[in-house]
Scaffold this motif. Structure first.
Motif, PDB file in Angstrom:
ATOM      1  N   PRO A   1     106.741-102.708  53.714  1.00  8.45           N
ATOM      2  CA  PRO A   1     105.501-103.380  53.281  1.00  8.45           C
ATOM      3  C   PRO A   1     105.252-103.308  51.781  1.00  8.45           C
ATOM      4  O   PRO A   1     104.818-104.286  51.165  1.00  8.45           O
ATOM      5  CB  PRO A   1     104.419-102.645  54.075  1.00  8.45           C
ATOM      6  CG  PRO A   1     105.125-102.161  55.302  1.00  8.45           C
ATOM      7  CD  PRO A   1     106.514-101.815  54.856  1.00  8.45           C
ATOM      8  N   TRP A   2     105.483-102.170  51.147  1.00  6.44           N
ATOM      9  CA  TRP A   2     105.194-102.051  49.714  1.00  6.44           C
ATOM     10  C   TRP A   2     106.091-102.953  48.878  1.00  6.44           C
ATOM     11  O   TRP A   2     105.717-103.389  47.791  1.00  6.44           O
ATOM     12  CB  TRP A   2     105.285-100.606  49.250  1.00  6.44           C
ATOM     13  CG  TRP A   2     106.655 -99.972  49.420  1.00  6.44           C
ATOM     14  CD1 TRP A   2     107.112 -99.279  50.490  1.00  6.44           C
ATOM     15  CD2 TRP A   2     107.729-100.005  48.462  1.00  6.44           C
ATOM     16  NE1 TRP A   2     108.406 -98.858  50.288  1.00  6.44           N
ATOM     17  CE2 TRP A   2     108.810 -99.287  49.044  1.00  6.44           C
ATOM     18  CE3 TRP A   2     107.877-100.555  47.191  1.00  6.44           C
ATOM     19  CZ2 TRP A   2     110.033 -99.115  48.389  1.00  6.44           C
ATOM     20  CZ3 TRP A   2     109.084-100.382  46.536  1.00  6.44           C
ATOM     21  CH2 TRP A   2     110.160 -99.671  47.123  1.00  6.44           C
ATOM     22  N   GLN A   3     107.334-103.217  49.384  1.00 10.20           N
ATOM     23  CA  GLN A   3     108.222-104.136  48.681  1.00 10.20           C
ATOM     24  C   GLN A   3     107.699-105.571  48.770  1.00 10.20           C
ATOM     25  O   GLN A   3     107.773-106.342  47.808  1.00 10.20           O
ATOM     26  CB  GLN A   3     109.635-104.048  49.244  1.00 10.20           C
ATOM     27  CG  GLN A   3     110.306-102.705  49.008  1.00 10.20           C
ATOM     28  CD  GLN A   3     111.651-102.608  49.723  1.00 10.20           C
ATOM     29  OE1 GLN A   3     111.767-102.950  50.913  1.00 10.20           O
ATOM     30  NE2 GLN A   3     112.665-102.155  49.001  1.00 10.20           N
ATOM     31  N   LEU A   4     107.165-105.918  49.934  1.00  7.52           N
ATOM     32  CA  LEU A   4     106.567-107.247  50.099  1.00  7.52           C
ATOM     33  C   LEU A   4     105.343-107.414  49.199  1.00  7.52           C
ATOM     34  O   LEU A   4     105.112-108.478  48.625  1.00  7.52           O
ATOM     35  CB  LEU A   4     106.178-107.452  51.563  1.00  7.52           C
ATOM     36  CG  LEU A   4     105.565-108.805  51.938  1.00  7.52           C
ATOM     37  CD1 LEU A   4     106.604-109.902  51.831  1.00  7.52           C
ATOM     38  CD2 LEU A   4     104.981-108.761  53.338  1.00  7.52           C
ATOM     39  N   LEU A   5     104.584-106.328  49.043  1.00 14.01           N
ATOM     40  CA  LEU A   5     103.346-106.391  48.268  1.00 14.01           C
ATOM     41  C   LEU A   5     103.616-106.750  46.811  1.00 14.01           C
ATOM     42  O   LEU A   5     102.833-107.467  46.185  1.00 14.01           O
ATOM     43  CB  LEU A   5     102.629-105.044  48.366  1.00 14.01           C
ATOM     44  CG  LEU A   5     101.244-104.938  47.717  1.00 14.01           C
ATOM     45  CD1 LEU A   5     100.268-105.860  48.409  1.00 14.01           C
ATOM     46  CD2 LEU A   5     100.756-103.495  47.762  1.00 14.01           C
ATOM     47  N   GLU A   6     104.733-106.279  46.258  1.00 17.43           N
ATOM     48  CA  GLU A   6     105.045-106.550  44.860  1.00 17.43           C
ATOM     49  C   GLU A   6     105.147-108.039  44.569  1.00 17.43           C
ATOM     50  O   GLU A   6     104.840-108.497  43.468  1.00 17.43           O
ATOM     51  CB  GLU A   6     106.356-105.848  44.479  1.00 17.43           C
ATOM     52  CG  GLU A   6     106.248-104.338  44.438  1.00 17.43           C
ATOM     53  CD  GLU A   6     107.575-103.700  44.056  1.00 17.43           C
ATOM     54  OE1 GLU A   6     108.601-104.424  44.045  1.00 17.43           O
ATOM     55  OE2 GLU A   6     107.588-102.495  43.775  1.00 17.43           O
ATOM     56  N   ASN A   7     105.583-108.817  45.553  1.00 22.86           N
ATOM     57  CA  ASN A   7     105.768-110.251  45.349  1.00 22.86           C
ATOM     58  C   ASN A   7     104.521-111.069  45.681  1.00 22.86           C
ATOM     59  O   ASN A   7     104.532-112.297  45.524  1.00 22.86           O
ATOM     60  CB  ASN A   7     106.935-110.757  46.202  1.00 22.86           C
ATOM     61  CG  ASN A   7     108.280-110.339  45.637  1.00 22.86           C
ATOM     62  OD1 ASN A   7     108.717-110.838  44.609  1.00 22.86           O
ATOM     63  ND2 ASN A   7     108.917-109.393  46.311  1.00 22.86           N
ATOM     64  N   MET A   8     103.471-110.403  46.139  1.00 22.03           N
ATOM     65  CA  MET A   8     102.252-111.142  46.496  1.00 22.03           C
ATOM     66  C   MET A   8     101.241-111.212  45.354  1.00 22.03           C
ATOM     67  O   MET A   8     100.370-112.081  45.357  1.00 22.03           O
ATOM     68  CB  MET A   8     101.596-110.501  47.732  1.00 22.03           C
ATOM     69  CG  MET A   8     102.451-110.618  48.989  1.00 22.03           C
ATOM     70  SD  MET A   8     101.619-110.050  50.480  1.00 22.03           S
ATOM     71  CE  MET A   8     100.389-111.308  50.703  1.00 22.03           C
ATOM     72  N   TYR A   9     101.364-110.297  44.390  1.00 21.94           N
ATOM     73  CA  TYR A   9     100.416-110.328  43.268  1.00 21.94           C
ATOM     74  C   TYR A   9     100.621-111.604  42.448  1.00 21.94           C
ATOM     75  O   TYR A   9     101.735-111.940  42.048  1.00 21.94           O
ATOM     76  CB  TYR A   9     100.611-109.107  42.372  1.00 21.94           C
ATOM     77  CG  TYR A   9     100.235-107.798  43.033  1.00 21.94           C
ATOM     78  CD1 TYR A   9      98.981-107.618  43.604  1.00 21.94           C
ATOM     79  CD2 TYR A   9     101.126-106.730  43.081  1.00 21.94           C
ATOM     80  CE1 TYR A   9      98.628-106.422  44.206  1.00 21.94           C
ATOM     81  CE2 TYR A   9     100.786-105.523  43.672  1.00 21.94           C
ATOM     82  CZ  TYR A   9      99.534-105.382  44.241  1.00 21.94           C
ATOM     83  OH  TYR A   9      99.184-104.191  44.839  1.00 21.94           O
ATOM     84  N   ASN A  10      99.518-112.313  42.214  1.00 19.17           N
ATOM     85  CA  ASN A  10      99.534-113.545  41.410  1.00 19.17           C
ATOM     86  C   ASN A  10     100.557-114.564  41.936  1.00 19.17           C
ATOM     87  O   ASN A  10     101.186-115.294  41.165  1.00 19.17           O
ATOM     88  CB  ASN A  10      99.827-113.233  39.948  1.00 19.17           C
ATOM     89  CG  ASN A  10      98.785-112.325  39.321  1.00 19.17           C
ATOM     90  OD1 ASN A  10      97.598-112.625  39.365  1.00 19.17           O
ATOM     91  ND2 ASN A  10      99.222-111.219  38.754  1.00 19.17           N
ATOM     92  N   MET A  11     100.714-114.588  43.226  1.00 16.97           N
ATOM     93  CA  MET A  11     101.723-115.468  43.842  1.00 16.97           C
ATOM     94  C   MET A  11     101.132-116.848  44.130  1.00 16.97           C
ATOM     95  O   MET A  11     100.002-116.969  44.613  1.00 16.97           O
ATOM     96  CB  MET A  11     102.224-114.845  45.145  1.00 16.97           C
ATOM     97  CG  MET A  11     103.279-115.674  45.868  1.00 16.97           C
ATOM     98  SD  MET A  11     103.696-115.016  47.491  1.00 16.97           S
ATOM     99  CE  MET A  11     102.216-115.408  48.425  1.00 16.97           C
TER     100      MET A  11
END
Length: 861
Positions: free
Chosen positions: A421-431
């Motif tokens: 989950p934390w790896q997925l979260l990195e790509n969601m910021y300002n996406m």
């Protein structure tokens, strides 16, 4: 018509006839990556969980058709992504959907289930959860802010991405407290900003604000209060409505609040509330027959069927509010129908049972037992609900982030270790991501930027129609012609504590509310800068303004201009005086050897006339724009020639006094000195004294050019400023002394019969001088400073004309009209003894012996 079609389809399918469905078993599907879902499929009723004493299983008794439709929207999005080749090609998403019952205590159990380790029901305690693989990759939901504030803390600890489709609380934008929270609906701040803009545009600055006594209502009221105050909107009454099932004391507070609103001048009520609380509030309002108002609704209850279908709701007034504008989902209705069709197929239900044994139901209970008894008729009214698209878009946001994390392309996704989950979260910021029909983007706070439509209830029995009457896309646009009000003649309601001030007026606030005020005019010299100003803004010193002005105007310089009527009149007077001086000077020069000219001083008379002409010319320094040179030259060029003229008259007066009043022996001695060249020393001495005083005046207290901005209302007065009035008076002193000595010497003398009496003319000359300059003092002191140059100019000319009229012009008359009198005997006398004998006797008792030979023409006085 569409309702009849749906009912017909239901009858054909046999739905709602009592046969149980397996729709609840469709709320779970296996996949390579699992998504958790939190949806309000039911509720616990009006009593809530306040009486719960043990942490046992909670039964959700009521069914929520909207919650089911939102869950089916998530299911539809997952199936679309799995069928398509654009996102995650070759991979399969799964979902696990649970009921929250709209209660935080219920929502925590599935949330904990989502965090269990994959393949188990345990959550282990580790120092480092970097390698921890929970059961789901991300969570969709929950729908409300109250639940999201609870679950967001849990998921934030594990950095589990959570995408809500309905939680709008502005607190959830805090990245420190909720680092993994996202949503596909705008924050409440955007909705409240739109509401405040609506109130401001319609001129409603005196409103009541009411909220439900929960996180949504309290946070909405706080936001509204801060934004409304910034826009000059006053909250006359503010309060919280307790949730259904509250104690009687708190209900009494609500009754008091509504009665206060009903009895005040407030015509607009802003209500931030859940649908259930709004239903309870309006139920009491209808029973109490409160007067109709304008109700500005929050999103939570604007489209609520529970509130719309309340009996008597049409009598509460006008209802309007902002509704999130999503994208249309034309295939959703047919998809729901397909799901219900499959749920009624025994073979399909059996296949689900074989593929997905519900092990977790031993922990969380049945997923949605009410869903197995639903019909299309039950859910048809919510098929077009705006939050359906938000739930649909939430799935696409997670899929897009996973697509980027796995570095997928058109051919497939590279094989690699499972994404955490934390790896997925990195790509969601300002996406930025795209949902079919609408591009969206998460900002730094996890919010999306979506537009709002302004909806108004237009009643069409038995329920209202939602009519679009405006929009908010960062700025408000209204369609006033489409609005229907509850007022007579459909006039827009007015909700103001005080009337709108007119132009050029500011508000003098009364009491605690800035919206209650008196309108005060801006006085001259100040203006109203902004419509909401509380104080008038003073103009700059080089500007002016009339009463009730909206701006200031530049001041024009004011001085004695050449073209003014007063100046023109004085110039005419100057021309007259100069003309008379030139005429007199010409006559004296022409008759300079005559007895009359000799008796008047001879060359000294011509010098006096020349000085008098300079006095007249000096007044030309007063008109026009003042300059330093003009200010310095005005007094010296006026008083020095005047001193020269008065000094010659002083010699005439002294000569008359000596001849008529002194003994012969003294008179003979002084007469030669007064008539000889030495007499010019007196003139020189007087002028030197005057020059010395003028020099001291210019050096010690030099007049300067001053611009006075306040003495005139609309102009800037430019004038020569006298620094010392004492020094100004001392400049006049030599002339006053000369005039006084002349008057004193001539007033006491007695003329000789048959002889020219020059002393009497000098007496009147000095009287004219004194009358002129004594009148000048009070006039100059009391006249407006703008007219002081004209007063000084006029006084100087009148002084010159007075001297001309009383001393020089009578002699000119004799030159022209009585030349036979211009004889030595009449003006100079037969000899000194005769002159003294006839003029020096105190009683004047001697008789004239030559009466027959004297001219019958009497001397002029």
């Amino acid at each position: 018509m569409s309702g009849l079609v749906l009912l017909g389809v239901s009858a054909l399918l046999g739905l709602g006839a009592g046969a149980p469905l397996c729709l609840s078993r469709q709320l779970r599907m296996q996949g390579d990556y699992m998504l958790g879902g939190l949806f309000p499929l039911g509720s616990v009723g009006d009593t809530g969980l306040g009486n719960r004493t043990q942490p046992n299983t909670t039964v959700c008794t009521r069914f929520s058709s909207l919650g089911l439709l939102w869950a089916l929207a998530m299911k539809m999005a997952v199936e679309e992504i799995n069928r398509g080749a654009t996102l995650l090609p070759g991979l399969r998403l799964g979902y696990d959907i649970f009921d929250t019952c709209s209660e935080p205590a219920v929502a925590m159990k599935p949330s904990l289930m989502f965090m269990t380790k994959a393949g188990s029901r345990d959550i282990a305690a580790y120092c480092d959860y970097t390698q921890y693989q929970p059961r789901v990759l991300a969570v969709i939901g929950p729908h409300s802010s109250e639940l999201a504030l609870v679950t967001g803390k849990l998921f934030g600890f594990f950095l589990m991405p959570q995408v809500s489709y309905g939680a709008t609380s502005d607190r959830l934008s805090n990245r420190e407290a909720f680092p993994s929270f996202f949503r596909t609906v705008p924050s409440d701040r955007v909705q409240v900003t739109a509401v405040v803009e609506l109130l401001h545009t319609l001129g409603w600055n005196w409103v009541a604000a009411v909220g439900s006594d929960d996180e949504y209502g309290r946070q909405g009221l706080d936001l509204f209060s801060s934004l409304a105050n910034a826009r000059g909107i006053c909250i006359a009454h503010e309060g919280l409505v307790p949730l259904p099932g509250a104690q009687g004391l708190r209900l009494g507070m609500v009754r008091g609040l509504l009665h206060q609103v009903n009895q005040s001048s407030v015509q607009v009520v802003v209500l931030f509330s859940s649908a259930r609380t709004a239903h309870a509030l309006f139920s009491y309002s209808i029973r109490s027959r409160l007067s109709p108002k304008v109700w500005v609704a929050s999103e939570a209850w604007l489209t609520s069927e529970l509130v719309m279908t309340l009996p008597g709701m049409a009598q509460v007034g006008t209802v309007l509010g902002f509704l999130q504008r999503g994208a249309p989902m034309p295939d959703f209705s047919s998809y729901v129908q397909t799901c219900l069709d499959l749920a009624a197929d025994p073979a399909f239900c059996a296949s689900l049972e074989a593929e997905q044994p519900g092990l977790e139901e031993h922990v969380v209970g049945p997923r949605c037992p009410q869903c197995d008894h639903v019909s299309l008729e039950n859910v048809s009214t919510g098929l077009l609900h705006y939050q359906t698209f938000s739930a649909y878009a939430a799935v696409y946001s997670v899929a897009q982030a996973l697509h980027r994390t796995l570095l997928c392309n058109a051919s497939g996704c590279p094989t690699q270790t499972p994404v955490r989950p934390w790896q997925l979260l990195e790509n969601m910021y300002n996406m930025s991501f795209r949902v079919p029909g609408l591009p969206l983007r998460f900002d730094a706070s996890g919010n999306v930027d979506m537009d709002y439509d302004l909806k108004m209830w237009v009643w069409q029995d038995p329920t209202p129609e939602l009519r679009t009457v405006g929009s908010f896309t960062g700025h408000l646009q209204l369609q006033l012609a489409q609005m229907c009000w509850h007022t007579p003649r459909n006039t827009k309601p007015v909700s103001q504590c005080s009337r709108q001030c007119m132009e050029g007026q500011v508000r003098h606030v009364k009491g605690f509310h800035s919206c209650c005020y008196d309108c005060v005019d801006c006085k001259s010299g100040s203006y109203q800068r902004n419509p909401d100003d509380l104080l008038c803004t003073p103009c700059d010193q080089d500007q002016w303004s009339p009463d009730r002005s909206l701006r200031c105007f530049p001041r024009r310089p004011k001085f004695l201009k050449w073209g003014e009527p007063a100046t023109l009149l004085l110039l005419v007077l100057l021309g007259l005086a100069l003309g008379l001086v030139l005429v007199a000077l010409g006559l004296f020069i022409r008759h300079q050897d005559s007895p009359l000219a000799q008796a008047s001083g001879g060359p000294r008379a011509c010098f006096g006339l020349a000085c008098l002409g300079l006095v007249c010319l000096s007044v030309l320094l007063f008109p026009g724009q003042p300059s330093p040179a003009r200010c310095l030259a005005q007094q010296p060029l006026l008083h020095l020639p005047l001193t020269g003229c008065l000094s010659t008259l002083f010699l005439q007066a002294a000569e008359a006094f000596v001849e008529l009043e002194l003994p012969p022996r003294w008179a003979d001695r002084l007469r030669s000195r007064l008539r000889g060249p030495r007499a010019w020393l007196v003139v020189l001495l007087a002028m030197l004294v005057e020059a010395a005083l003028c020099t001291w005046y210019l050096v010690a207290f030099p007049p300067e050019v001053v611009t006075d901005w306040r003495v005139l209302p609309t102009e800037a007065l430019v004038h020569c400023h006298v620094q010392s009035w004492v020094s100004f008076g001392l400049v006049h002193t030599p002339n006053m002394v000369l005039a006084f000595l002349c008057f004193l010497g001539t007033f006491l003398t007695h003329g000789q019969p048959g002889r020219y009496n020059g002393a009497r003319g000098l007496t009147f000359t000095m009287l004219a001088y004194f009358i002129t300059w004594i009148s000048f003092v009070p006039l100059f002191a009391n006249v407006h400073v703008a007219y002081q140059p004209a007063v000084q100019m006029g006084t100087s000319l009148l002084c010159a004309l007075g001297i001309l009229a009383t001393f020089y012009l009578p002699k000119c008359y004799l030159f022209l009209q009585q030349p036979e009198s211009n004889t030595p005997e009449f003006f100079l006398g037969g000899g000194p003894g005769e002159a003294r004998g006839q003029g020096g006797s105190a009683g004047g008792e001697e008789t004239q012996q030559k009466e027959g030979t004297r001219s019958s023409v009497t001397s002029p006085q």
